[in-house]
Design a protein around this motif. Structure first.
Motif, mmCIF file in Angstrom:
data_model
loop_
_atom_site.group_PDB
_atom_site.id
_atom_site.type_symbol
_atom_site.label_atom_id
_atom_site.label_comp_id
_atom_site.label_asym_id
_atom_site.label_seq_id
_atom_site.Cartn_x
_atom_site.Cartn_y
_atom_site.Cartn_z
ATOM 1 N N THR A 163 0.812 -1.215 0.000
ATOM 2 C CA THR A 163 0.000 0.000 0.000
ATOM 3 C C THR A 163 0.850 1.273 0.000
ATOM 4 O O THR A 163 0.512 2.248 -0.650
ATOM 5 C CB THR A 163 -0.904 0.015 1.239
ATOM 6 O OG1 THR A 163 -0.108 -0.338 2.390
ATOM 7 C CG2 THR A 163 -2.049 -0.989 1.087
ATOM 8 N N PHE A 164 1.928 1.246 0.762
ATOM 9 C CA PHE A 164 2.782 2.445 0.818
ATOM 10 C C PHE A 164 4.155 2.052 1.342
ATOM 11 O O PHE A 164 4.331 0.977 1.919
ATOM 12 C CB PHE A 164 2.191 3.522 1.738
ATOM 13 C CG PHE A 164 2.396 3.233 3.194
ATOM 14 C CD1 PHE A 164 1.573 2.346 3.877
ATOM 15 C CD2 PHE A 164 3.445 3.824 3.897
ATOM 16 C CE1 PHE A 164 1.788 2.056 5.218
ATOM 17 C CE2 PHE A 164 3.663 3.549 5.245
ATOM 18 C CZ PHE A 164 2.824 2.662 5.900
ATOM 19 N N ARG A 165 5.102 2.967 1.126
ATOM 20 C CA ARG A 165 6.413 2.814 1.768
ATOM 21 C C ARG A 165 6.913 4.204 2.121
ATOM 22 O O ARG A 165 6.828 5.120 1.298
ATOM 23 C CB ARG A 165 7.394 2.106 0.838
ATOM 24 C CG ARG A 165 8.686 1.670 1.535
ATOM 25 C CD ARG A 165 9.688 1.063 0.571
ATOM 26 N NE ARG A 165 9.412 -0.327 0.251
ATOM 27 C CZ ARG A 165 9.529 -0.838 -0.971
ATOM 28 N NH1 ARG A 165 9.859 -0.064 -1.984
ATOM 29 N NH2 ARG A 165 9.300 -2.115 -1.190
ATOM 30 N N SER A 166 7.391 4.368 3.334
ATOM 31 C CA SER A 166 7.982 5.658 3.695
ATOM 32 C C SER A 166 9.365 5.432 4.287
ATOM 33 O O SER A 166 9.612 4.413 4.932
ATOM 34 C CB SER A 166 7.089 6.405 4.695
ATOM 35 O OG SER A 166 7.242 5.867 5.983
ATOM 36 N N ALA A 167 10.232 6.379 4.045
ATOM 37 C CA ALA A 167 11.588 6.281 4.593
ATOM 38 C C ALA A 167 12.044 7.650 5.040
ATOM 39 O O ALA A 167 11.945 8.624 4.282
ATOM 40 C CB ALA A 167 12.554 5.720 3.554
ATOM 41 N N ASP A 168 12.472 7.698 6.271
ATOM 42 C CA ASP A 168 13.040 8.925 6.817
ATOM 43 C C ASP A 168 14.506 8.614 7.116
ATOM 44 O O ASP A 168 14.800 7.795 7.978
ATOM 45 C CB ASP A 168 12.278 9.296 8.098
ATOM 46 C CG ASP A 168 12.518 10.756 8.461
ATOM 47 O OD1 ASP A 168 13.508 11.333 7.954
ATOM 48 O OD2 ASP A 168 11.715 11.300 9.240
ATOM 49 N N VAL A 169 15.402 9.242 6.360
ATOM 50 C CA VAL A 169 16.802 8.822 6.387
ATOM 51 C C VAL A 169 17.687 9.945 6.919
ATOM 52 O O VAL A 169 17.597 11.084 6.451
ATOM 53 C CB VAL A 169 17.278 8.434 4.965
ATOM 54 C CG1 VAL A 169 18.722 7.942 5.002
ATOM 55 C CG2 VAL A 169 16.366 7.377 4.358
ATOM 56 N N LEU A 170 18.486 9.602 7.898
ATOM 57 C CA LEU A 170 19.491 10.529 8.400
ATOM 58 C C LEU A 170 20.851 9.954 8.021
ATOM 59 O O LEU A 170 21.171 8.825 8.369
ATOM 60 C CB LEU A 170 19.356 10.622 9.928
ATOM 61 C CG LEU A 170 19.747 11.916 10.626
ATOM 62 C CD1 LEU A 170 19.084 13.128 9.993
ATOM 63 C CD2 LEU A 170 19.363 11.827 12.102
ATOM 64 N N LEU A 171 21.631 10.737 7.267
ATOM 65 C CA LEU A 171 22.902 10.227 6.759
ATOM 66 C C LEU A 171 24.066 10.831 7.525
ATOM 67 O O LEU A 171 24.069 12.029 7.806
ATOM 68 C CB LEU A 171 23.058 10.590 5.279
ATOM 69 C CG LEU A 171 22.025 9.986 4.339
ATOM 70 C CD1 LEU A 171 21.876 10.848 3.097
ATOM 71 C CD2 LEU A 171 22.428 8.583 3.948
ATOM 72 N N ASP A 172 25.036 9.985 7.851
ATOM 73 C CA ASP A 172 26.262 10.469 8.468
ATOM 74 C C ASP A 172 27.164 10.972 7.348
ATOM 75 O O ASP A 172 27.830 10.207 6.675
ATOM 76 C CB ASP A 172 26.925 9.322 9.255
ATOM 77 C CG ASP A 172 28.182 9.784 9.987
ATOM 78 O OD1 ASP A 172 28.678 10.890 9.678
ATOM 79 O OD2 ASP A 172 28.664 9.030 10.836
ATOM 80 N N ASN A 173 27.175 12.280 7.160
ATOM 81 C CA ASN A 173 27.917 12.899 6.068
ATOM 82 C C ASN A 173 29.429 12.756 6.252
ATOM 83 O O ASN A 173 30.177 12.680 5.290
ATOM 84 C CB ASN A 173 27.551 14.400 6.057
ATOM 85 C CG ASN A 173 27.991 15.109 4.804
ATOM 86 O OD1 ASN A 173 27.232 15.222 3.860
ATOM 87 N ND2 ASN A 173 29.219 15.602 4.794
#
Lengths: 292, 786
Positions: free
Chosen positions: B304-314
């Motif tokens: 039905t859906f996919r969500s992603a909240d991504v925090l990247l270590d720059n």
């Protein structure tokens, strides 16, 4: 090459033991055999060369395995590969051959010497636990008052700390000796790391004992990488000595392992994992012996 | 069906799909190859770098006088020699620093007569630092009171990306099941066998020649120029043979401008080469991330859906690492049919080593999450994961929410082929039933898949390639191409294609592809693009040459060009393959006649793809591909060791060009993926790397490589050369979640913080047992039984 190799002003490769001992009588020689620990340690700066580099590979009588008599004698310059291939040792002390099989990689086994592995005194040294359960001693020779002198030190008293032994700077480890195991002697070795090949032990456990009438006698248990030195696990030994080899004894030995193993957290594993593995391996080697 | 390569194709044979050896293989295998690391130029000096060795600090004082006075030292440079020479993706980097932001920050550099002198000189440089509080996780970096790493990047915020499609809230409300997890993929690094190296030399007109390992020589000039205050046109890039890149050479890194700054200062060639320890500490990494992912489905197993909240270590600077969300979001939105999508990513500066691009480019991290959530949802709806995957698979002709056009989609075929070959469904059921049965060793099987661009990725204004093809009087062919060879095997592919088109032996084709003053433009080796793009460019150029030759043949022979072919080193009659005239003879006749002509053609190939764009709604690749991996493992539930018994691979390759090269790329890609999954891990303690050696950084070695069962699905890509698609990144992307799913099948345990090292797995299994039956067991194996 770094500047440390430039500290070497003299290179010696004698053929006779007395020449070698004289060359190190002032305690100012770096001993080279396989170089598998020496080279990376000097390259990284962890260790410095002394002015005199003493290659002992050509010294007659320092190599070879003598396994005919009641005492087994392995010369200091014997390589790990030679131990691995030794038919005599495979019969007399298969636990040592097994440890040699799990030792580093083919290239390192071909170069690394038994004496060097012990003198490096790593808590993770692969040859130490099996030799400890065989009750081995090391021979230390030195030149004093115009003659060679040799003393014997039980291996369990040899290690003092990481990279530290009781060997004096003017002494050369010439051989490892142990009594031919009595009939009924069994031994096991188990080590682990995050990857099978080229592994430095996360933890290792060795067991040696005489089995008679379902009971263990003369029990020796050794552990690697759980303390500053390879050690004899006295609590586990006490839990096993003279006991019938049943589930209750195994449980007691596993519980006792926590008394012996005092591991630390480091890059290779946490203290929790090392303690856990020690228990797993103690149980595993005992179950393996029970199965025989 | 396996075909055997013939040195020269005859009328009815084709080389396409055969096994052709890499032209440079014998030299590399015998040690004859002179790598850049081996190169010595007359008058060359050795450059050495002083690294900060601390994560965050002010430089209070720096004294280079003792180093300068050491005999044999020709130059000592510090931050003041690079002031204002900013470079990098967001111009936040400089070759020599005036502030410390990570352990490997380059503080000073020395050029000397020998490496020993350079090393001694570096040791003589005195620096007084004032340490600053550091930031070592992206969560900490994002805090309001976090120490600021770059003054001009408030909130420690580097790049941000987002993409929304459909109504996620409504889709979630309509979902019967939702999985919600936080995945924390870790730091790994490329471990190229050839350590980083560059040699720089200026001529008296101020033109720089740099011998370097770059995998993108043309844009590299543009990126290197500001680090030196040069015009990009005044830089010549030469690429000697290198010992691997894998994405690590897709940017300018400080040692390259340092070599050039030292060369400019001394007027002599300067070589900078890293030791293995420096390589570990100063190389880019794969970007670690914190991925909060949620996926939903209905009771019948429809996503039905996919969500992603991504925090990247720059990390401390912005290289290509923080741009990986461009690929991550394609997977979040396009890995199976997902009607509603919400993707957000924010890269945060930290005082850790900084990330670059690495084979798999964000998709490794992202697929570790999506492919496990597919497995979890299948479990929740009580479906065989195979059936769940098939139910949500796209078919040829579908378009993803980001407008990726899946013109030839072989996902279903990949799933069915791999599942059938491995007997997946039966084994999965059997192993799951054994999960809580007594026994130390557990077997598990896991399925994972992913999608990746397979026809380049138009992240630049052009994704094209230039090709020049010329033939001499002896019918030897030279291809002057922008396609770099970094070990991936484009040399074999180009040779094969030329041989196929012009009917000349493979050994009669020479490549010139390592000098930016000679070869025409190309974007570089990335995005699984080279076989696709350079393959097309080469074929087009070869066909132009062929048309010229056959037109000449028509004049000479009086037979229509359409009835002629080039085979076996001759012009032949197309129907029967009968040789009519030797090709070299014809070429000489063309050359030495009243109106002489030489065969030399040019081509610029631009794939039919659309620029990525700020909205991320474009068909950014000329092709897309899928791969399915099924991993079979045995887990030692006491030690936590995972032994990979077998991996079954089914990958849509479009069409096989060089089967040997394809197999090599899949095997090599899997080795990188297996290391990522099981053992590789950069252990950082407050930004300092604790395992900068192969002793403690565990690559997969030969004994750990499992048997592979490879199945190549040929979907025949209309845009690809002979139907081929790009293939090289998917093998690295898919394996880790396949193993993670197998681990779950075997033990009921999931690892959200890879690698799945023995300790991590043992602890997870132990904790699961403690929850079921705390404190009852007296021995480890007894704990298994309760």
């Amino acid at each position: 090459m770094s500047e440390t190799i430039e500290a070497i002003t003299t290179y010696l490769a004698p053929r006779r033991l007395d020449e070698a001992l004289q060359a190190m009588a002032d305690g100012e020689a770096t001993v080279l055999c396989g170089g598998t620990d020496l080279a990376p340690q000097t390259e990284s700066g962890a260790r410095q060369y002394k002015a005199r580099l003493l290659n002992i590979n050509r010294v007659e009588g320092l190599g070879g395995i003598a396994a005919d008599g009641g005492e087994i004698r392995i010369g200091a310059t014997t390589t790990v590969a030679e131990i691995r291939r030794s038919a005599a040792l495979a019969k007399i002390a298969p636990v040592l051959v097994e440890a040699a099989e799990h030792f580093a990689s083919e290239q390192i086994r071909n170069a690394a010497s038994l004496g060097g592995n012990l003198c490096n005194a790593s808590p993770a040294g692969d040859m130490s636990p099996p030799l400890l359960v065989l009750g081995a001693a090391v021979e230390l020779a030195c030149w004093r008052d115009g003659a060679a002198h040799t003393r014997r030190v039980p291996l369990e008293q040899f290690f003092v700390g990481p990279g530290k032994t009781v060997k004096l700077a003017q002494e050369l480890l010439t051989a490892v000796v142990f009594a031919r195991p009595a009939p009924g002697f069994v031994a096991r070795f188990r080590k682990s790391g995050p990857r099978p090949a080229l592994e430095i032990s996360t933890v290792s456990v060795a067991l040696g004992a005489r089995v008679a009438d379902g009971r263990l006698g003369d029990v020796r248990v050794a552990m690697g990488s759980v303390a500053p030195t390879p050690l004899r696990a006295r609590h586990v030994e006490a839990a096993l000595e003279g006991r019938p080899l049943d589930a209750a004894t195994v449980a007691a030995a596993v519980a006792a392992a926590a008394e012996d193993a005092k591991p630390i957290d480091d890059v290779r594993a946490s203290a929790w994992y090392r303690s856990h593995l020690v228990k797993v391996f103690v149980e595993e080697v005992l179950d393996d012996v029970r199965g025989n | 069906m396996e075909k055997t390569a013939n040195a020269t194709p005859t009328a009815k044979q084709t080389l396409i799909g055969t096994r052709v050896k890499k032209p440079d293989a014998p030299d590399k295998a015998t040690g004859k190859t002179r790598y850049i690391n081996d190169m010595v130029l007359p008058q060359m000096l050795i450059g050495k770098v002083l690294f900060a060795g601390r994560p965050h600090a002010k430089i209070v004082r720096i004294d280079t006088s003792a180093a300068e006075q050491l005999p044999g030292v020709h130059a000592v440079l510090t931050g003041k020699d690079a002031t204002g020479l900013k470079f990098g993706f967001v111009r936040d980097n400089v070759a020599l620093k005036d502030k410390v932001r990570c352990e490997h920050d380059e503080i000073a550099a020395v050029a000397a007569e020998s490496e020993d002198i350079a090393r001694q000189a570096v040791a003589l440089i005195e620096v007084e630092y004032e340490d600053l509080p550091g930031v070592f996780t992206p969560e900490d970096g994002a805090r309001e009171d976090a120490p600021l790493i770059h003054d001009n990047f408030p909130g420690n915020k580097s790049l941000a990306f987002d993409f929304q499609h459909g109504d996620v809230a409504a889709a979630e409300a309509a979902s019967d099941f939702v999985v919600d997890n936080v995945f924390r993929p870790h730091h790994v690094t490329h471990c190229c066998m050839g350590t980083s190296c560059a040699i720089a030399d200026f001529d008296h007109n101020g033109k720089l020649t740099i011998w370097t390992q770059t995998q993108y020589p043309y844009n590299y000039k543009m990126d290197l120029a500001p680090a030196l205050g040069l015009h990009p046109g005044d830089i010549r890039v030469i690429q000697p043979p290198i010992g691997g890149a894998f994405g690590s050479k897709l940017d300018v890194y400080p040692y390259e401008p340092i070599a050039a700054l030292l060369a400019r200062k001394t007027g002599r060639p300067v070589k900078v080469i890293y030791s293995r320890e420096e390589e570990f500490k100063a190389s880019p990494t794969r970007q670690p991330a914190i991925i909060h992912m949620r996926t939903g489905c209905t009771r019948d197993g429809t996503l039905t859906f996919r969500s992603a909240d991504v925090l990247l270590d720059n990390g401390a600077y912005t290289s290509w690492g923080p741009t990986i969300p461009v690929i991550m979001m394609r997977t979040v939105s396009g890995h199976y049919r997902v009607p509603a999508v919400d993707f957000k990513a924010q890269a945060i500066y930290t005082n850790n080593p900084y990330a670059g691009s690495f084979r798999g480019y964000g998709n490794v991290q992202c697929t570790y999450a999506t492919a496990q959530q597919m497995d979890m949802l299948a479990d929740m709806v009580d479906m065989d994961p195979l059936a769940f995957h098939l139910k949500n698979s796209q078919k040829s002709g579908e378009i993803t929410p980001q407008k990726s056009f899946l013109r030839e989609c072989a996902l279903v075929e990949c799933l069915e082929t791999a599942a059938q070959a491995s007997d997946y469904s039966r084994k999965r059921k059997e192993y799951a039933a054994q999960q809580d049965a007594p026994g130390r060793y557990k077997k598990g099987i896991g399925l994972a898949s992913s999608i990746h661009n397979a026809g380049g990725a138009k992240i630049h204004k052009s994704d094209g390639i230039g090709t020049i093809l010329k033939m001499d009087d002896y019918a030897r062919v030279t291809v002057i191409t922008g396609a770099s060879e970094i070990g991936q095997g484009i040399d074999a592919v180009i040779t094969l294609i030329v041989s196929e088109e012009l009917g000349v032996p493979l050994e009669h084709v020479t490549l010139v592809n390592n000098d930016s003053d000679i070869a025409p433009w190309d974007v570089g080796v990335h995005a699984s693009r080279t076989t696709f793009i350079a393959g097309n460019g080469t074929r087009r150029a070869a066909r132009k040459a062929k048309a010229q030759i056959l037109a000449a043949a028509e004049k000479v022979l009086g037979e229509p060009a359409e009835t002629l072919e080039l085979r076996g080193g001759s012009v032949v009659r197309d129907q029967c393959g009968t040789p009519i005239i030797k090709l070299d003879r014809l070429l000489r006749q063309m050359h030495f006649q009243a109106e002489p002509e030489l065969v030399m053609v040019t081509d610029y190939y631009e794939p039919k793809s659309e620029p990525e764009g700020a909205q991320h709604m474009s068909d950014h690749s000329a092709a897309y591909s899928h791969a399915v991996h099924i991993a079979e493992i045995t887990v030692d539930t006491l030690t936590g060791e995972i032994k990979v018994d077998k991996v079954t691979v089914a990958q849509d390759v479009g069409r096989i060009i060089n089967r040997m090269g394809l197999e090599g790329q899949v095997e090599g890609g899997l080795a990188i993926g297996l290391g990522y999954a099981l053992s590789e891990n950069m252990l950082l303690d407050h930004g300092l790397l604790k395992n900068a050696s192969f002793r403690d950084y565990k690559l997969i070695t030969a004994p750990e490589m499992p048997p592979l069962d490879l199945h190549f699905i040929e979907s025949d890509c209309a845009e690809g050369p002979y139907g081929a698609k790009g293939i090289s990144e998917l093998p690295t992307i898919v394996i880790a979640p396949a193993i993670a799913n197998a681990l779950y099948n075997a033990t009921g345990v999931r690892i959200f913080n890879p690698p799945m090292s023995p300790e991590t797995v043992a602890r997870a299994i132990h904790e699961r047992r403690m929850q079921t039956a705390p404190g009852k067991a007296t021995t480890p194996s007894e704990a298994l039984a309760v």
